[in-house]
Design an enzyme around this catalytic site. Sequence first.
Site, PDB file in Angstrom:
ATOM      1  N   GLU A   1       8.764  17.273  33.600  1.00  0.00           N
ATOM      2  CA  GLU A   1       7.216  16.891  34.115  1.00  0.00           C
ATOM      3  C   GLU A   1       6.677  15.743  33.193  1.00  0.00           C
ATOM      4  OE1 GLU A   1       4.711  19.840  36.326  1.00  0.00           O
ATOM      5  OE2 GLU A   1       3.334  19.317  34.656  1.00  0.00           O
TER       6      GLU A   1
ATOM      7  N   ASP B   1       9.751  22.301  32.623  1.00  0.00           N
ATOM      8  CA  ASP B   1       8.176  22.163  32.507  1.00  0.00           C
ATOM      9  C   ASP B   1       7.977  22.599  31.087  1.00  0.00           C
ATOM     10  OD1 ASP B   1       5.757  21.695  33.198  1.00  0.00           O
ATOM     11  OD2 ASP B   1       5.379  23.599  33.733  1.00  0.00           O
TER      12      ASP B   1
ATOM     13  N   ASP C   1       5.273  29.141  35.544  1.00  0.00           N
ATOM     14  CA  ASP C   1       5.996  27.932  34.750  1.00  0.00           C
ATOM     15  C   ASP C   1       7.400  27.672  35.588  1.00  0.00           C
ATOM     16  OD1 ASP C   1       3.869  27.151  32.468  1.00  0.00           O
ATOM     17  OD2 ASP C   1       4.117  29.549  32.731  1.00  0.00           O
TER      18      ASP C   1
END
Lengths: 165, 165
Positions: free
Chosen positions: A67, A8, A139
């Site tokens: 992502e 991410d 995260d």
Amino acid sequence: MVRIIAIDPGSVVTGVAVIEAERQRYRHLYHGHLRVKGDAWSERLYCIFREISGLTAEYQPHEAAIEEVFMSKNAMSALKLGQARGAAICALAEQGLPVSEYPARLVKKTVVGTGAADKSQVQHMVGAMLGLQGKIQADAADALGIAICHAIHRNSPIHRLGVKK
Amino acid sequence: MVRIIAIDPGSVVTGVAVIEAERQRYRHLYHGHLRVKGDAWSERLYCIFREISGLTAEYQPHEAAIEEVFMSKNAMSALKLGQARGAAICALAEQGLPVSEYPARLVKKTVVGTGAADKSQVQHMVGAMLGLQGKIQADAADALGIAICHAIHRNSPIHRLGVKK
């Protein structure tokens, strides 16, 4: 069994996770987060590359997931996010890993059941699905969510970046 | 003598150049450009990394220079530019090269004499300064300009990214 590394990338913090998936069973191998803010910005950017290279060497994942970009209206944020993504994608591509891309909404829908879930719900659910104790950094939890999302959707024709060596 | 690799990363085309500089004499070693548009976008992004890694292995530069970001108002362009920069910076950082950053205006002022110079003037002047025949592709010419700019300003305290291994 498939071993998945998920990233991410963020303009400040990048979450990373590694899981194994076999049918609908998931095994946690690693999660962590990296900060990329500061004076020696490019050095820290390179840290993303090095960290991901190190993890791929250690865990030998078969596939990678990232992502899909949340489109900021702020061009400077987008630039920094892009730099972090560039570093991450290069590290994955160098290992010849196929990289799939998933929108945040699909990750949340897959893990929590709704695309509008907030961070704390994702943190809670990935912990529950992987049998982890304690609070997971946000995260890193997102990265775990991306990994689970990929485990479930990897055979469907969703956004595949198609990195090959 | 200092050998310099310079990069002009772009969301579509990335210019690359290698020169040698000794006092006020410059020797052309390499210039070229890479396209990063297309379907397998991340693969082409990785090509930037691989190409720059290959050039640093071949030419063994001592220092690197990159164009400071031209801030687009379009966030998607900024993201793509950031990804290209991230790939380029990682390749330079992997070689332990110090990376200096110069704004486009300073590059133009150094090479042409005015910060408002257009692309054709940069193309013409870098060709003249390096004794090259024929028209140089615009992004490769920018990279040659960045390399010359660095050769001249490398000992002044201008934007240094400070990448070290």
